[in-house]
Scaffold this motif. Sequence first.
Motif, PDB file in Angstrom:
ATOM      1  N   PHE A 236     -60.861 -19.780 -27.810  1.00 17.79           N
ATOM      2  CA  PHE A 236     -60.366 -19.375 -29.170  1.00 17.79           C
ATOM      3  C   PHE A 236     -58.908 -19.452 -29.078  1.00 17.79           C
ATOM      4  N   GLN A 237     -58.334 -19.345 -28.007  1.00 14.84           N
ATOM      5  CA  GLN A 237     -56.614 -19.656 -28.063  1.00 14.84           C
ATOM      6  C   GLN A 237     -56.158 -21.001 -28.263  1.00 14.84           C
ATOM      7  N   ALA A 238     -56.973 -21.817 -27.891  1.00 14.51           N
ATOM      8  CA  ALA A 238     -56.710 -23.187 -27.760  1.00 14.51           C
ATOM      9  C   ALA A 238     -57.021 -23.613 -29.294  1.00 14.51           C
ATOM     10  N   LEU A 239     -57.814 -23.296 -30.086  1.00 12.44           N
ATOM     11  CA  LEU A 239     -58.052 -23.372 -31.446  1.00 12.44           C
ATOM     12  C   LEU A 239     -56.972 -22.865 -32.071  1.00 12.44           C
ATOM     13  N   TYR A 240     -56.420 -21.780 -31.770  1.00  7.86           N
ATOM     14  CA  TYR A 240     -55.234 -21.086 -32.578  1.00  7.86           C
ATOM     15  C   TYR A 240     -54.014 -21.965 -32.285  1.00  7.86           C
ATOM     16  N   ARG A 241     -53.844 -22.394 -31.152  1.00  5.32           N
ATOM     17  CA  ARG A 241     -52.756 -23.262 -30.620  1.00  5.32           C
ATOM     18  C   ARG A 241     -52.628 -24.531 -31.609  1.00  5.32           C
ATOM     19  N   GLU A 242     -53.707 -24.917 -31.642  1.00  2.00           N
ATOM     20  CA  GLU A 242     -53.855 -26.273 -32.334  1.00  2.00           C
ATOM     21  C   GLU A 242     -53.483 -26.155 -33.759  1.00  2.00           C
ATOM     22  N   TYR A 243     -54.000 -25.125 -34.651  1.00  2.00           N
ATOM     23  CA  TYR A 243     -54.343 -25.041 -35.907  1.00  2.00           C
ATOM     24  C   TYR A 243     -53.144 -24.099 -36.677  1.00  2.00           C
ATOM     25  N   ALA A 244     -52.773 -23.044 -35.662  1.00  2.00           N
ATOM     26  CA  ALA A 244     -52.086 -21.962 -36.391  1.00  2.00           C
ATOM     27  C   ALA A 244     -50.933 -21.513 -35.683  1.00  2.00           C
ATOM     28  N   LEU A 245     -50.518 -22.179 -34.708  1.00  2.00           N
ATOM     29  CA  LEU A 245     -49.318 -21.621 -33.875  1.00  2.00           C
ATOM     30  C   LEU A 245     -48.045 -21.486 -34.463  1.00  2.00           C
ATOM     31  N   GLU A 246     -48.005 -22.801 -35.303  1.00  2.00           N
ATOM     32  CA  GLU A 246     -46.650 -22.754 -35.937  1.00  2.00           C
ATOM     33  C   GLU A 246     -46.688 -21.664 -37.140  1.00  2.00           C
ATOM     34  N   LYS A 247     -47.723 -21.461 -37.698  1.00  2.00           N
ATOM     35  CA  LYS A 247     -47.744 -20.555 -38.919  1.00  2.00           C
ATOM     36  C   LYS A 247     -47.609 -18.884 -38.611  1.00  2.00           C
ATOM     37  N   GLU A 248     -48.062 -19.028 -37.386  1.00  2.00           N
ATOM     38  CA  GLU A 248     -48.260 -17.395 -37.272  1.00  2.00           C
ATOM     39  C   GLU A 248     -48.036 -17.265 -35.558  1.00  2.00           C
ATOM     40  N   PRO A 249     -46.612 -17.481 -34.900  1.00  2.00           N
ATOM     41  CA  PRO A 249     -46.422 -17.557 -33.700  1.00  2.00           C
ATOM     42  C   PRO A 249     -46.764 -16.149 -32.915  1.00  2.00           C
ATOM     43  N   ALA A 250     -46.688 -15.103 -33.504  1.00  2.00           N
ATOM     44  CA  ALA A 250     -46.723 -13.800 -32.947  1.00  2.00           C
ATOM     45  C   ALA A 250     -48.115 -13.610 -32.467  1.00  2.00           C
ATOM     46  N   VAL A 251     -49.067 -14.255 -32.949  1.00  2.00           N
ATOM     47  CA  VAL A 251     -50.507 -14.089 -32.310  1.00  2.00           C
ATOM     48  C   VAL A 251     -50.648 -14.625 -30.856  1.00  2.00           C
ATOM     49  N   GLN A 252     -49.664 -15.385 -30.453  1.00  2.00           N
ATOM     50  CA  GLN A 252     -49.648 -16.163 -29.001  1.00  2.00           C
ATOM     51  C   GLN A 252     -49.573 -14.705 -28.087  1.00  2.00           C
ATOM     52  N   THR A 253     -48.691 -13.820 -28.693  1.00  2.31           N
ATOM     53  CA  THR A 253     -48.273 -12.416 -27.681  1.00  2.31           C
ATOM     54  C   THR A 253     -49.656 -11.750 -27.498  1.00  2.31           C
ATOM     55  N   LEU A 254     -50.632 -11.830 -28.462  1.00  2.00           N
ATOM     56  CA  LEU A 254     -51.785 -11.160 -28.606  1.00  2.00           C
ATOM     57  C   LEU A 254     -52.752 -11.550 -27.543  1.00  2.00           C
ATOM     58  N   PHE A 255     -52.884 -12.942 -27.669  1.00  2.00           N
ATOM     59  CA  PHE A 255     -53.792 -13.848 -26.409  1.00  2.00           C
ATOM     60  C   PHE A 255     -53.333 -13.390 -25.138  1.00  2.00           C
ATOM     61  N   GLU A 256     -51.772 -13.669 -25.105  1.00  2.18           N
ATOM     62  CA  GLU A 256     -51.272 -13.279 -23.669  1.00  2.18           C
ATOM     63  C   GLU A 256     -51.485 -11.985 -22.954  1.00  2.18           C
ATOM     64  N   THR A 257     -51.427 -10.946 -24.015  1.00  4.36           N
ATOM     65  CA  THR A 257     -51.721  -9.393 -23.726  1.00  4.36           C
ATOM     66  C   THR A 257     -53.266  -9.443 -22.955  1.00  4.36           C
ATOM     67  N   PHE A 258     -53.944 -10.048 -23.940  1.00  4.49           N
ATOM     68  CA  PHE A 258     -55.534  -9.780 -23.613  1.00  4.49           C
ATOM     69  C   PHE A 258     -56.125 -10.296 -22.315  1.00  4.49           C
ATOM     70  N   THR A 259     -55.221 -11.363 -21.652  1.00  4.57           N
ATOM     71  CA  THR A 259     -55.464 -11.806 -20.519  1.00  4.57           C
ATOM     72  C   THR A 259     -54.371 -11.355 -19.569  1.00  4.57           C
ATOM     73  N   SER A 260     -53.786 -10.306 -19.573  1.00  2.00           N
ATOM     74  CA  SER A 260     -52.708  -9.811 -18.740  1.00  2.00           C
ATOM     75  C   SER A 260     -53.609  -8.866 -17.768  1.00  2.00           C
ATOM     76  N   PRO A 261     -53.045  -8.719 -16.468  1.00  2.00           N
ATOM     77  CA  PRO A 261     -53.284  -7.676 -15.583  1.00  2.00           C
ATOM     78  C   PRO A 261     -53.047  -6.305 -16.326  1.00  2.00           C
ATOM     79  N   ARG A 262     -52.247  -5.981 -17.042  1.00  3.51           N
ATOM     80  CA  ARG A 262     -51.775  -4.666 -17.546  1.00  3.51           C
ATOM     81  C   ARG A 262     -52.765  -4.342 -18.653  1.00  3.51           C
TER      82      ARG A 262
END
Length: 368
Positions: A236-262
């Motif tokens: 899902f992150q790859a789909l977001y990065r290809e089609y929506a990253l420039e429009k909504e960059p803040a969502v990248q933080t969400l995906f990074e958080t979901f896969t973080s040890p914390r």
Amino acid sequence: MNNNSFHYFPRLPLELRRLIWKLCLPHRIAEEDTPDFLLDGNESRQACYGDRITHQNAQPPTIAFVNRESREVALENGHRLELDDTTSLAAIWVQPRRDVLHLNWTRLRYIVWGNADDPASPIAMYLWRAEDLGMQPSVVAEIIRPFSLKALFDHPDGADACDNPWFLYHRSRNQEVSDIAYCAESPSFSRLDVTMSAVSLHITRKTALRSGLFGLLGDAPVQMVDVGDEARLKEFQALYREYALEKEPAVQTLFETFTSPRFQAAVQAWKSQAELLILAYMWRLARRDNLDILGTNPGSAWLPQLPEQAFLGMPEYLPDAEYSPDERHPWVKQARESAPKLRPRIMVRYCTNECYIKERLPSNFGTF
């Protein structure tokens, strides 16, 4: 499916055609209501108006509108479910053998509606409905115990994601957990899916269809991913990065958080506390019913042992550590076995509304 792209499809045997139609059916997260508080921007910093996707998700699958043959297959596997007691939708399409039945409701809705003292909860009726349909139940974490993404974002050096706001309780009692505990004795209630957070991919329907991540025909716009399933999340992150990253960059933080040890550690902490809270309410119900397995002193199920006539207060003591269950006690062993196993998950949706454009959201959205 476009029959014009495969001219020999009508010549296939009926049994094979029906099998192909069935393979086109989606596996859905059948939502009974809208996920207003999962996607309001206060927790995840991503505001999304999920109403339109929820209503789209409630409709019959795509193949129901192709021809009579495909519609028969759709009707054999699904039906319209009337929801007289729902907090949102009046009816949804369900496929009992394929779908998960999901409820987005939280008691926070009463706060917004201005009737916070209302003790009513749809959880018991919802769980009975899921059992009657033979569907896997799914709820949001908030109804058991809060899980705050905002705390993880705002306090990167370490904040408790499982805070304890007052609005979860009515007269010092969590009615939702009490209802879950009451239903725990049902043998069919062996697992409860729990949505910890949600993310929307603001993409076109055509993009969602081509990805194959939202059903073969793009008619399963709501998906769930197990917490810890990094491979699935990366799709899902790859789909977001290809089609929506420039429009909504803040969502990248969400995906990074979901896969973080914390995040993983916070979810595990929440899960342990939630399981303990459910166990405590199961104990209260067992004590009320004077089950023999508790023996002459129900307090013996806890360490330190409670006096015979004492009640374990909620939420004052649990799951905060003043008392802990005696794991060697026969009732505790049986209760642990019969309690529903919690399965933490992340909701992923696609949305065509471009909600990152502020004017596309309702004027009062995410203001609580």
